[in-house]
Design a protein around this motif. Structure first.
Motif, PDB file in Angstrom:
ATOM      1  N   CYS A 136       2.351   1.639  -3.504  1.00 37.32           N
ATOM      2  CA  CYS A 136       1.345   2.190  -4.413  1.00 37.32           C
ATOM      3  C   CYS A 136       1.236   3.699  -4.228  1.00 37.32           C
ATOM      4  CB  CYS A 136      -0.003   1.507  -4.156  1.00 37.32           C
ATOM      5  SG  CYS A 136      -1.377   2.142  -5.134  1.00 37.32           S
ATOM      6  N   LYS A 137       1.074   4.146  -3.004  1.00 37.89           N
ATOM      7  CA  LYS A 137       0.927   5.575  -2.713  1.00 37.89           C
ATOM      8  C   LYS A 137       2.188   6.337  -3.113  1.00 37.89           C
ATOM      9  CE  LYS A 137      -1.373   9.024  -0.873  1.00 37.89           C
ATOM     10  NZ  LYS A 137      -2.595   9.530  -1.471  1.00 37.89           N
TER      11      LYS A 137
ATOM     12  N   GLN B 294      -5.413   3.494  -7.620  1.00 43.26           N
ATOM     13  CA  GLN B 294      -5.498   2.346  -6.713  1.00 43.26           C
ATOM     14  C   GLN B 294      -6.182   1.159  -7.392  1.00 43.26           C
ATOM     15  OE1 GLN B 294      -6.399   3.429  -2.351  1.00 43.26           O
ATOM     16  NE2 GLN B 294      -7.137   5.175  -3.548  1.00 43.26           N
TER      17      GLN B 294
ATOM     18  N   ALA C 163       0.847  -1.198   0.000  1.00 50.04           N
ATOM     19  CA  ALA C 163       0.000   0.000   0.000  1.00 50.04           C
ATOM     20  C   ALA C 163       0.882   1.248   0.000  1.00 50.04           C
ATOM     21  CB  ALA C 163      -0.928  -0.016   1.211  1.00 50.04           C
TER      22      ALA C 163
END
Length: 182
Positions: free
Chosen positions: A102-103, A156, A99
């Motif tokens: 990804c960010k 996302q 996560a």
């Protein structure tokens, strides 16, 4: 077991974005080389705040990845360990480092900090990794599904598609600037 299609996507990602020196494994040095390429593409100097943030972020991703993937504890991630890492992670919701990854990738591409990635931002980052401008421009069009930019929410969704989808036409397949994986 990871399908042949997903394996091709993962190997592409491994070779183009992570194994910077072409050694066949991912090491901390590969991450450092990636930081340098991004800095060059973005015009950052080593002491700049953006450079320092990118460096901190990339090295944190490296540590999280190494911890999860380095099965034989040799300080490197082989192709088999890489595929195993993503096979295991696809069974559950994304783990913390994924996560965060990804960010971080979204933020690195969104140079204007407006909450969306436009074509110019997308192409410049992917060009820094050696992908052709024409290809990344076309990949962006497919990723954006006719829009001028990709929002965080869209990103996302596309991210998850890249790592889990078996659909060769899924927009997420283009998130790393590639048009095909053959």
């Amino acid at each position: 077991m990871v399908s042949d299609f997903r394996k091709k996507k993962l190997i592409f990602l491994f070779k183009i974005f992570f194994d910077s020196d072409g050694s066949g494994s991912i090491t901390k040095k590969d991450f450092e080389m990636s930081i340098e390429r991004l800095a060059k593409a973005k015009g950052w100097e080593a002491g700049d705040e953006k450079y320092k943030l990118a460096e901190k972020t990339m090295l944190e991703i490296w540590e999280g990845m190494l911890y999860k993937a380095d099965e034989n504890k040799d300080g490197e991630i082989s192709v088999d360990e890489w595929i195993s890492l993503w096979e295991e992670s696809s069974k559950d919701s994304p783990v913390d480092w994924q996560a965060y990854y990804c960010k971080s990738i979204f933020r690195l591409q969104d140079s204007s900090n407006d909450g969306a990635i436009d074509k110019e931002e997308f192409v410049s980052v992917h060009e820094s990794f050696g992908l052709p401008q024409e290809q990344t421009s076309e990949a962006f069009d497919k990723l954006a599904c006719g829009k001028d930019s990709v929002s965080w929410e869209d990103f996302q969704q596309r991210w998850e598609e890249f790592f889990t989808s078996e659909d060769a036409d899924a927009p997420g397949n283009y998130i790393f600037g590639r048009l095909n994986f053959d």
